[in-house]
Design a protein around this motif. Structure first.
Motif, PDB file in Angstrom:
ATOM      1  N   ALA A 139      35.591 -44.556   2.579  1.00 10.41           N
ATOM      2  CA  ALA A 139      34.243 -44.661   3.145  1.00 10.41           C
ATOM      3  C   ALA A 139      34.077 -45.879   4.040  1.00 10.41           C
ATOM      4  N   GLU A 140      34.929 -46.901   3.829  1.00  7.95           N
ATOM      5  CA  GLU A 140      34.813 -48.106   4.650  1.00  7.95           C
ATOM      6  C   GLU A 140      35.455 -47.936   6.013  1.00  7.95           C
ATOM      7  N   GLU A 141      36.283 -46.951   6.160  1.00  8.31           N
ATOM      8  CA  GLU A 141      36.946 -46.712   7.433  1.00  8.31           C
ATOM      9  C   GLU A 141      36.058 -45.836   8.308  1.00  8.31           C
ATOM     10  N   PRO A 142      36.115 -46.021   9.629  1.00 10.93           N
ATOM     11  CA  PRO A 142      35.264 -45.221  10.516  1.00 10.93           C
ATOM     12  C   PRO A 142      35.727 -43.773  10.588  1.00 10.93           C
ATOM     13  N   SER A 143      34.775 -42.892  10.888  1.00  4.54           N
ATOM     14  CA  SER A 143      35.102 -41.479  11.075  1.00  4.54           C
ATOM     15  C   SER A 143      35.824 -41.283  12.399  1.00  4.54           C
ATOM     16  N   THR A 144      36.407 -40.096  12.581  1.00  3.11           N
ATOM     17  CA  THR A 144      37.208 -39.804  13.768  1.00  3.11           C
ATOM     18  C   THR A 144      36.533 -38.723  14.591  1.00  3.11           C
ATOM     19  N   PHE A 145      36.413 -38.987  15.876  1.00  3.45           N
ATOM     20  CA  PHE A 145      35.871 -38.007  16.824  1.00  3.45           C
ATOM     21  C   PHE A 145      37.028 -37.135  17.305  1.00  3.45           C
ATOM     22  N   LEU A 146      36.985 -35.835  17.004  1.00  4.11           N
ATOM     23  CA  LEU A 146      38.087 -34.919  17.307  1.00  4.11           C
ATOM     24  C   LEU A 146      37.862 -34.289  18.685  1.00  4.11           C
ATOM     25  N   LEU A 147      38.387 -34.949  19.698  1.00  6.21           N
ATOM     26  CA  LEU A 147      38.285 -34.424  21.058  1.00  6.21           C
ATOM     27  C   LEU A 147      39.518 -33.626  21.438  1.00  6.21           C
ATOM     28  N   TRP A 148      40.690 -34.070  20.971  1.00 10.13           N
ATOM     29  CA  TRP A 148      41.936 -33.426  21.372  1.00 10.13           C
ATOM     30  C   TRP A 148      41.994 -31.938  21.009  1.00 10.13           C
ATOM     31  N   HIS A 252      24.811 -42.244   7.111  1.00  6.06           N
ATOM     32  CA  HIS A 252      25.829 -42.214   8.170  1.00  6.06           C
ATOM     33  C   HIS A 252      25.151 -42.659   9.463  1.00  6.06           C
ATOM     34  N   GLU A 253      24.810 -43.946   9.545  1.00  8.51           N
ATOM     35  CA  GLU A 253      24.005 -44.450  10.650  1.00  8.51           C
ATOM     36  C   GLU A 253      24.749 -44.378  11.982  1.00  8.51           C
ATOM     37  N   LYS A 254      26.048 -44.723  11.982  1.00 10.69           N
ATOM     38  CA  LYS A 254      26.799 -44.686  13.242  1.00 10.69           C
ATOM     39  C   LYS A 254      26.841 -43.258  13.799  1.00 10.69           C
ATOM     40  N   THR A 255      27.093 -42.346  12.932  1.00 13.83           N
ATOM     41  CA  THR A 255      27.125 -40.950  13.374  1.00 13.83           C
ATOM     42  C   THR A 255      25.748 -40.504  13.856  1.00 13.83           C
ATOM     43  N   LEU A 256      24.699 -40.953  13.162  1.00 15.34           N
ATOM     44  CA  LEU A 256      23.343 -40.593  13.545  1.00 15.34           C
ATOM     45  C   LEU A 256      23.016 -41.119  14.945  1.00 15.34           C
ATOM     46  N   HIS A 257      23.351 -42.367  15.202  1.00 13.05           N
ATOM     47  CA  HIS A 257      23.054 -42.933  16.515  1.00 13.05           C
ATOM     48  C   HIS A 257      23.866 -42.242  17.609  1.00 13.05           C
ATOM     49  N   LEU A 258      25.119 -41.905  17.306  1.00 21.49           N
ATOM     50  CA  LEU A 258      25.933 -41.194  18.296  1.00 21.49           C
ATOM     51  C   LEU A 258      25.317 -39.841  18.636  1.00 21.49           C
ATOM     52  N   LEU A 259      24.888 -39.112  17.610  1.00 24.65           N
ATOM     53  CA  LEU A 259      24.299 -37.792  17.853  1.00 24.65           C
ATOM     54  C   LEU A 259      22.996 -37.900  18.636  1.00 24.65           C
ATOM     55  N   CYS A 260      22.209 -38.929  18.350  1.00 24.32           N
ATOM     56  CA  CYS A 260      20.959 -39.086  19.092  1.00 24.32           C
ATOM     57  C   CYS A 260      21.210 -39.429  20.554  1.00 24.32           C
ATOM     58  N   SER A 359      32.688 -38.563  23.383  1.00 20.53           N
ATOM     59  CA  SER A 359      33.775 -39.325  22.758  1.00 20.53           C
ATOM     60  C   SER A 359      33.742 -40.789  23.163  1.00 20.53           C
ATOM     61  N   GLU A 360      33.372 -41.065  24.413  1.00 26.47           N
ATOM     62  CA  GLU A 360      33.254 -42.455  24.852  1.00 26.47           C
ATOM     63  C   GLU A 360      32.119 -43.141  24.111  1.00 26.47           C
ATOM     64  N   LEU A 361      30.996 -42.457  23.929  1.00 25.42           N
ATOM     65  CA  LEU A 361      29.900 -43.037  23.158  1.00 25.42           C
ATOM     66  C   LEU A 361      30.313 -43.266  21.707  1.00 25.42           C
ATOM     67  N   ALA A 362      31.142 -42.392  21.176  1.00 25.89           N
ATOM     68  CA  ALA A 362      31.604 -42.548  19.794  1.00 25.89           C
ATOM     69  C   ALA A 362      32.385 -43.847  19.634  1.00 25.89           C
ATOM     70  N   VAL A 363      33.230 -44.152  20.613  1.00 24.97           N
ATOM     71  CA  VAL A 363      33.997 -45.399  20.544  1.00 24.97           C
ATOM     72  C   VAL A 363      33.058 -46.604  20.622  1.00 24.97           C
ATOM     73  N   GLU A 364      32.029 -46.496  21.440  1.00 22.87           N
ATOM     74  CA  GLU A 364      31.058 -47.585  21.544  1.00 22.87           C
ATOM     75  C   GLU A 364      30.311 -47.787  20.224  1.00 22.87           C
TER      76      GLU A 364
END
Length: 1550
Positions: A139-148, A252-260, A359-364
């Motif tokens: 849970a401490e590790e970030p999630s992965t955005f699957l673009l490939w 899941h705040e990071k994911t929430l902000h990315l989706l918004c 995906s670029e926003l996900a990295v940010e």
């Protein structure tokens, strides 16, 4: 997970997991060894390619395997977590209590990027939601955005006027996100499914969807809605991306902000918001449009729209009223309808986003992107290769891929012309060839090819795979860009056509160009068009310069084939190609554009493959189909391979892929590897109209067909012209390969049900059947004509972009089973080949193609159609012959059925069969000759076929011969089968009759025993009785003698295998003694012992004890053998090889248990001795039972059923018998006896009264008693009369009854009554038996009806109380009960009749009477029972009812007893002098006042009767009373006996 998955563990050290529950789930699923990212596409080869059944998972560890297997089959239920419990005999599906989302997430976590790419492509095809953001195990590790995984996914959709195609990862679309804050009553995933009208997202309502999630919390899934172009069906008019965040978004705040940030609008499901959740919403208000769905259960007030919002939150968020919805009282479907309306209104103004930008926003936001450094490096290399492509692909091919140009094509033409002519006669060709070769010497590898080969020379396999994938993606994008140019050109021409006046319609239709317009079905089916307007009227051909990865691979091969570049990298090119080939990248065998085969290049590549797989054996499967038949897609669905897809490029060629087989298939197919050959671009529209692609199509089809062991002819026709072209190419290829001496096993795959496709499939099947005949050693094919049916393939894209056809998976499995069956058939017909043999085969076929050394020219078209039509007529003629022979066989069947095998001698039956076989052979010969004459006439009448008569004559001759042989063989088999069936069923009927008779006899005996001995049989006893009956019946049955079939060879082979297994090969020469005569005993010789053993025995006391022990052991084994043979003989079964195996096991076990110091010769000789004896003993069993072994098997299979029926019949009959006996004894017997004896007493009394008048009245009876007293004149009788009047007269009545019984014929009366009652009982039972049969569950109602019927007669009394109780409320067979009862009833009647026929003792008879005749008679004659109170004289009044008693015969006073005297006189005071004989009447009168009920006249005096008695008995009376005799007057003494008797008559008259 199944152990089939190959472990590819990373060398990196794994970080220990903190969340043990997640790791436990991986362990439960069997994926712990594959985390992270250890599964690649090769890992699931066994799951998809070699699986022929859609098997349900047996447990949790099979769920990932099942998911992947069903996903590759495009099953709609691929995500289902149901398992089949092994212990559950009902076959119900059980659940392992694992969320299906966790299964999907676990597989994605363990899959590498390339497997993820394959999974995503198939999930999108199934319309499943695919993971976009994958949470980490920690849970401490970030999630992965699957673009490939989304890079290579290209989808097609339709708008109202166009067809569009795009790469999903790089296409701008509106993104609609759905998330929840806190827990909600309604599933947001279910709401999304209702909005888009599909089951894209799993939700709590799906199977196991309510299970708690352990891996998938924080997972973001996305799905697409793609319009179909139908306004009535489309939900949205444009493509829409739907994203779904699993779990509580506040966690899941990071994911929430990315989706918004990346979404056009966000649907928030919430209730009772907390402060943190409000802050999250406030932070997202500026990045996206929020729509809040209130699911709280608070009441809605007039002033407040949503109850959970505080007064300032809505203003603070700036949300309009339409952006806050109340869903507390709505279900999922109703809420979806409201949200659909909201989204549809907002859709035109929503911003568009690409997944690449997301995906670029996900990295940010601090998330990881799966496209790492290695992936980007490979992308850079691909861009380096394609950087010179620019905007002119044609120029790129000319400059960067020059070897595929004119030189390569011209070299192919020169080689073909040289092969057709004498090389010396064509010097100009050699000169031109040398000039081309010289020009190629100056060739230098182009920058693009150098970059391409350098990338492939990378030692990192992952980097190499990334590079190839990027090449495909980039080339596909460039291709789509070129299509956009085509679209613009079409639009420009459409606008120009608007200004052109309408042309008049020409009479000959010359102005009609609609046939070449893009307004055809192909415009919408082919995926070559990105955005084609359907209003175009001019024929615009697609550009011929599309590039694919196969062009670069082709160029790489030509660099090695044509140039003389010396260098390490060029020498390594075959090594690269071999690596790619073994990793699933196709190798081009033939360049379809240039129509040439690079033999040098292929030889080097195959040599490199052989170096790596030196001993592998190969089978070849070829797929042949026209360009729009989607060969590559079908092979991908069947075998999970990737061939160049001609529908997405302009590539033409023959390609090869090698697949290594699993061990179980290696044995079945007799090979190690499977070669798949695919033909692409066949019969496609030529990019160069001037080039003769018809010849190229024939060359490709001929080469591909000649290389295959199995040929899959893939059919998908569209028009009549394409149907003709496809059929012509396929038939010509088969005819040419037939000339080469080998024919593949042909299978037809039909993709649609159009008339052209069905017709083509039928034609090809008939052509291949005809050409297949005549193949050497092709025995299996001769008998498989009826098996050559076409397979129907359900296309998954049939409803694209709608959901996958649910029948697709089963169709794929069916096709695979058909193909593997054909490969197995090929393994039985021919030997496998290695790569050297395959290369030789390719070389010979190619040389024949170049030289055109075929009767059927590469340019010929008419002969194929003519031959196809001829095959159709030929098939019809053969069907006519078959129909004729079927009629003949029916008549033969009637002739065989008319015989009676029981009455007919076996020799006569065999003579009839032999006669019919001879007639069948002659009939077949006559019909085939007629058929041959028709074929010859047809060939002579057809000019096209007549020109090829020389080629067709051997084929047709062989076909005729095989037809005759096949028909003859079929007729022989049918006659044998018909005759055998007739004999079999006759034998079976006879055996069943014998068994039935024996069974009935045994049942009768057991029932008699049960009835007579009152014995209750147990089931074990009945089973033993049945076994005895069974064995006796079968032992006496006459089985048919079998044909001479010596079992010696079979015994020898079993013994040989046993000796080899024990390492005794050196003694195999002794097996020749089996089957020879031998002595009856086995003797142990000294040769069986070693030298040391013999020397040791010489010094022991006993004479060779080892030899004695060995002889004893051998004797014991021989005795065991005799018991073994006796046991087998008692089983009544034919000889089986297992008997010898069991015998040898017995010997081995005995030798092991008793170790002796003997040589191996002892063991071998003993086994040979026993097997030799077994040959003789078991040969007898074989001769007796072999011919009727099926009969024995059938009867023995029924044995347990017959035994159960036997026990059942006995139980039912015995129960019915016991019931009948009980009913007879309890009810019927008492009824019969009562009917006979109850009226008998009254009948006896009536008879007595009719024959004796004294018994008609009390007065007559009394008179007769008095008369009898006088006549007997015995004092004792008088005294008994005086003192015991009642007993006296009863005694007299009994004596009268006894005398009457002796004189009367009572037996006749009893027999008459017996007959009457038996008749009534039989009639009552018969009345109940009518309309009643079978087994009754309760017999009591019917028995009561029988009793009712009996009592209805009126004079029959039935003891009803005996029917009460549970014994009569039982199940019984009514018919059997009736039979048993009637038998018992008849027996009872006979027994009673015999009893009634004999004169029975009167006392015994009287004991049977319920009413005694003496009592009945006494009641009639006893009178009123009143006696005179003085003299004890009985009342003589005749009237039955009277008040005054009287008597005419009062007795004298002195005759009375002392108790009769006056109460004033005591007996002691009476003296003889006081007794006055004349005062008797006075005494009675004196007492009259005391007894007024007596009428006593004062004038009455003793009657003359009593005077006579007094005078005669005076002294005896005095003596009896011990007193003085009374004084008797003399006149009394003068009365005579007659006067006394007369006085009785006078007294009775008064």
């Amino acid at each position: 997970m199944s152990t089939k998955l190959v472990k590819r563990l990373s060398s990196k050290r794994k970080k220990p997991l903190k969340d043990h529950s997640k790791y436990e789930l991986l362990t439960t699923l069997g994926l712990e060894a594959f985390y992270p990212s250890q599964l690649d596409p090769a890992s699931i080869l066994d799951l998809s390619t070699w699986t022929l059944e859609n098997q349900e998972p047996q447990g949790a560890r099979d769920l990932p395997q099942s998911f992947l297997q069903r996903l590759w089959l495009l099953c709609p239920d691929a995500r289902s977590p149901s398992c089949k419990d092994r212990s559950d005999v009902t076959g119900l599906s059980l659940s392992p209590s694992i969320s299906p989302l966790d299964v999907v997430s676990a597989v994605f976590m363990c899959a590498n990027p390339f497997l993820q790419q394959e999974m995503v492509a198939r999930m999108i095809q199934c319309q499943f939601a695919v993971p976009l953001i994958l949470p980490h195990m920690d849970a401490e590790e970030p999630s992965t955005f699957l673009l490939w995984p989304l890079r290579g996914v290209v989808k097609q959709w339709r708008t109202k006027r166009s067809v569009q195609e795009a790469v999903l990862a790089s296409t701008s679309m509106p993104v609609i996100t759905c998330l929840r804050l806190g827990s909600c009553r309604i599933s947001k995933s279910e709401v999304l499914n209702h909005i888009i009208g599909s089951q894209t997202f799993l939700h709590r309502g799906t199977q196991e969807g309510e299970q708690p999630r352990r891996l998938s919390n924080g997972l973001v899934e996305i799905g697409w809605y793609l319009p179909t172009g139908d306004p009535n069906r489309d939900i949205f008019p444009v493509p829409v991306v739907l994203s779904n965040l699993r779990g509580d978004a506040s966690k899941h705040e990071k994911t929430l902000h990315l989706l918004c940030q990346s979404s056009a609008t966000v649907l928030v499901f919430c209730k009772n918001l907390k402060d943190k959740e409000k802050q999250l919403l406030a932070s997202c208000k500026d990045t996206t449009k929020l729509i809040l769905i209130d699911l709280s259960e608070t009441e809605i007030t007039e002033d407040r729209t949503v109850g959970f919002l505080d007064p300032n939150l809505q203003e603070e968020l700036g949300l309009p009223d339409e952006s806050v919805l109340s869903g507390a009282s709505l279900n999922a479907e109703n809420l979806a309808n409201i949200l659909y309306g909201v989204v549809k209104r907002l859709l035109p103004g929503l911003r568009l986003t690409t997944l690449e930008a997301a995906s670029e926003l996900a990295v940010e936001q601090g998330l990881q992107c799966d496209e790492d450094t290695l992936c980007k490096k490979s992308m850079d290399r691909a861009e380096e290769v394609l950087k010179h492509l620019g905007e002119e692909p044609a120029l790129f091919r000319e400059r960067q891929l020059p070897l595929q140009g004119v030189s390569w094509s011209r070299l192919a033409q020169i080689d073909k012309e040289e092969s057709k002519k004498d090389k010396e006669a064509a010097p100009h060709l050699q000169k031109e060839k040398k000039d081309i070769s010289a020009s190629l010497t100056s060739y230098k590898m182009t920058p693009s090819m150098k970059s391409f080969t350098d990338a492939l020379l990378s030692t990192d396999k992952v980097e190499k795979m990334y590079f190839l994938c990027w090449m495909r993606v980039k080339l596909r994008l460039l291709q789509m860009q070129q299509q956009i140019k085509v679209e613009d050109l079409i639009k420009q021409q459409t606008e120009e056509n608007k200004d052109i006046p309408e042309q008049p319609v020409l009479p000959n239709g010359a102005g009609d160009t609609s046939d070449d317009s893009f307004c055809t079905d192909s415009t919408f089916e082919d995926e070559e068009v990105v955005h084609l307007e359907v209003t175009s009227t001019e024929p615009i051909q697609p550009p011929p310069f599309f590039l694919g990865l196969e062009h670069f691979l082709r160029e790489m091969g030509l660099v090695f084939e044509l140039t003389n570049i010396h260098g390490h990298n060029v020498a390594r090119l075959p090594n690269i190609a071999a690596d790619l080939l073994l990793n699933g990248i196709p190798l081009e065998l033939m360049d379809g554009d240039a129509s040439n085969v690079p033999m040098r290049w292929l030889s080097s590549v195959f040599a490199e493959v052989k170096r790596r797989l030196p001993r592998e054996r190969y089978r070849t499967l070829t797929s042949l189909g026209v360009h729009h038949a989607r060969n590559a897609e079908i092979l991908s669905a069947l075998f999970s391979v990737k061939f160049p897809n001609q529908s997405k490029s302009s590539t033409r060629g023959v390609y090869l892929v090698i697949l290594r087989l699993p061990s179980e298939l290696k044995k079945k197919l007799n090979c190690d590897c499977l070669m798949l050959i695919d033909v692409e671009g066949l019969c496609s529209t030529p990019p160069d109209p001037e080039k003769k692609y018809q010849i190229c199509d024939n060359e490709m089809a001929t080469v591909a067909t000649g290389l295959g062991d199995v040929l899959l002819q893939n059919l998908y026709s569209r028009g009549a012209s394409e149907f003709e072209a496809s059929l012509t190419v396929a038939v010509n290829a088969l005819l040419r390969i037939k000339e080469c001496g080998s024919m593949p096993i042909c299978k037809v795959l039909v993709q649609d049900e159009g008339i052209n496709t069905i017709l083509e499939a039928t034609q090809l099947q008939r052509v291949s059947d005809l050409l297949q005949k005549g193949e050497k050693d092709n025995v299996a094919t001769h008998n498989t004509k009826t098996k050559r049916t076409s397979s129907y393939y359900v296309k998954p894209w049939y409803n694209e972009p709608l959901s996958v056809d649910p029948h697709h998976s089963e169709a794929v499995l069916k096709v695979k089973r058909t193909l593997f069956g054909a490969l197995k058939e090929a393994a039985a017909q021919s030997q496998t080949s290695g790569l050297s043999e395959f290369m030789s085969r390719l070389s010979s076929v190619w040389e024949a193609v170049k030289a055109e050394s075929f009767f059927v020219s590469l340019q010929e078209t008419g002969v194929a159609l003519a031959f196809s039509i001829f095959c159709t007529e030929l098939s019809q003629w053969e069907d006519d012959i078959m129909e004729h022979m079927e009629c003949w066989i029916k008549n033969a069947t009637k002739r065989i059925s008319c015989t009676n095998p029981e009455a007919l001698e076996p020799s006569c039956q065999n003579d009839l069969l032999r006669q019919l076989k001879n007639e069948a052979k002659e009939e077949v010969k006559v019909e085939v000759n007629k058929h041959q004459a028709r074929v010859k006439a047809h060939l002579m009448g057809n000019k096209q076929l007549n020109a090829y008569a020389k080629m067709l004559k051997p084929i047709l001759t062989s076909s005729m011969n095989e037809l005759q042989e096949e028909l003859t063989r079929m007729m022989m088999k049918k006659l044998d089968r018909i005759n055998e069936n007739h004999c079999y069923y006759s034998q079976l009927n006879r055996m069943e009759t014998i068994l039935e008779d024996a069974q009935n006899t045994k049942l009768h005996a057991l029932l008699e025993c049960s009835k007579s001995k009152k014995h209750l049989f147990e089931d074990a006893e009945l089973e033993n009785e049945f076994e005895g009956m069974w064995n006796n019946a079968l032992s006496t049955f006459e089985f048919r003698l079998s044909d001479k079939d010596d079992i010696t060879k079979r015994v020898m082979m079993i013994l040989k295998d046993n000796l080899i297994h024990h390492g005794l090969q050196k003694h195999l020469n002794k097996l020749t003694g089996i089957g020879q005569n031998q002595t009856t005993c086995f003797r142990v010789d000294d040769q069986y012992f070693g030298y040391r053993s013999r020397m040791k025995n010489m010094f022991e006391d006993k004479n060779n004890p080892q030899k004695g022990k060995a002889q004893e052991l051998a004797q014991n084994i021989i005795e065991n053998y005799k018991e073994f043979v006796a046991e087998k003989a008692s089983l009544l079964q034919h000889f089986s090889d297992s008997a010898i195996t069991e015998l040898l096991d017995i010997v081995d076990k005995a030798l092991k248990e008793t170790p002796l110091e003997t040589r191996t010769a002892f063991e071998v000789d003993l086994k040979v001795f026993l097997c030799n004896a077994a040959c003789s003993d078991f040969q007898k069993l074989h001769d007796r039972y072999a011919k009727d072994k099926e009969l024995l098997m059938t009867i023995k299979a029924k044995k347990h059923i017959l035994m159960a029926k036997f026990i059942y019949q006995f139980r039912k009959r015995d129960q019915s018998q016991r019931l009948a006996h009980r009913f007879l004894s309890d009810i019927i017997t008492p009824t019969v006896m009562d009917y006979i004896y109850k009226p008998l007493g009254m009948q006896i009394v009536d008879d007595i009264q009719s024959s004796a008048p004294q018994y008609l009245s009390p007065q007559a009876f009394h008179k007769s008693l008095l008369e009898e007293l006088i006549k007997e004149d015995q004092f004792e009788n008088f005294m008994e009369y005086l003192l015991s009047y009642d007993s006296f007269r009863q005694r007299k009545i009994k004596e009268a009854v006894a005398v009457h019984l002796l004189e009367s014929n009572v037996n006749t009366w009893r027999l008459q009554r017996l007959g009457e009652i038996i008749g009534k009982i039989a009639a009552a039972v018969s009345q109940m038996a009518e309309g009643t049969s079978g087994v009754l569950s309760d017999t009591k109602p019917l028995l009561e009806r029988v009793c009712f019927t009996l009592e209805a007669d009126g004079d029959v009394s039935v003891p009803w109380t005996s029917l009460n109780g549970p014994f009569y409320s039982i199940t019984a067979e009514w018919d059997r009960f009736i039979t048993c009862f009637m038998e018992l009833l008849a027996g009872m009647r006979l027994e009673l009749a015999q009893e009634f026929s004999h004169n029975a003792d009167s006392s015994q008879l009287l004991q049977c009477l319920p009413f005694q005749p003496s009592d009945l008679l006494f009641s009639r004659v006893k009178g009123c029972d009143a006696v005179c109170p003085v003299c004890r004289t009985p009342c003589g009044e005749e009237q039955t009812r009277h008040e005054l008693h009287r008597s005419s015969h009062h007795r004298p006073k002195y005759l009375c007893s002392s108790t009769s005297l006056s109460h004033n006189t005591s007996p002691e005071s009476v003296t003889p002098a006081d007794v006055d004989p004349q005062d008797g009447g006075t005494s009675c009168w004196e007492l009259h006042a005391l007894h007024p009920d007596w009428n006593i006249s004062p004038e009455e005096t003793p009657s003359p009767y009593w005077r006579y008695v007094s005078a005669r008995m005076n002294e005896r009376i005095a003596k009896e009373k011990q007193q003085q005799p009374a004084k008797i007057p003399d006149e009394w003494r003068m009365i005579t006996q007659q006067e006394a008797l007369d006085s009785l008559s006078l007294g009775s008259q008064t």
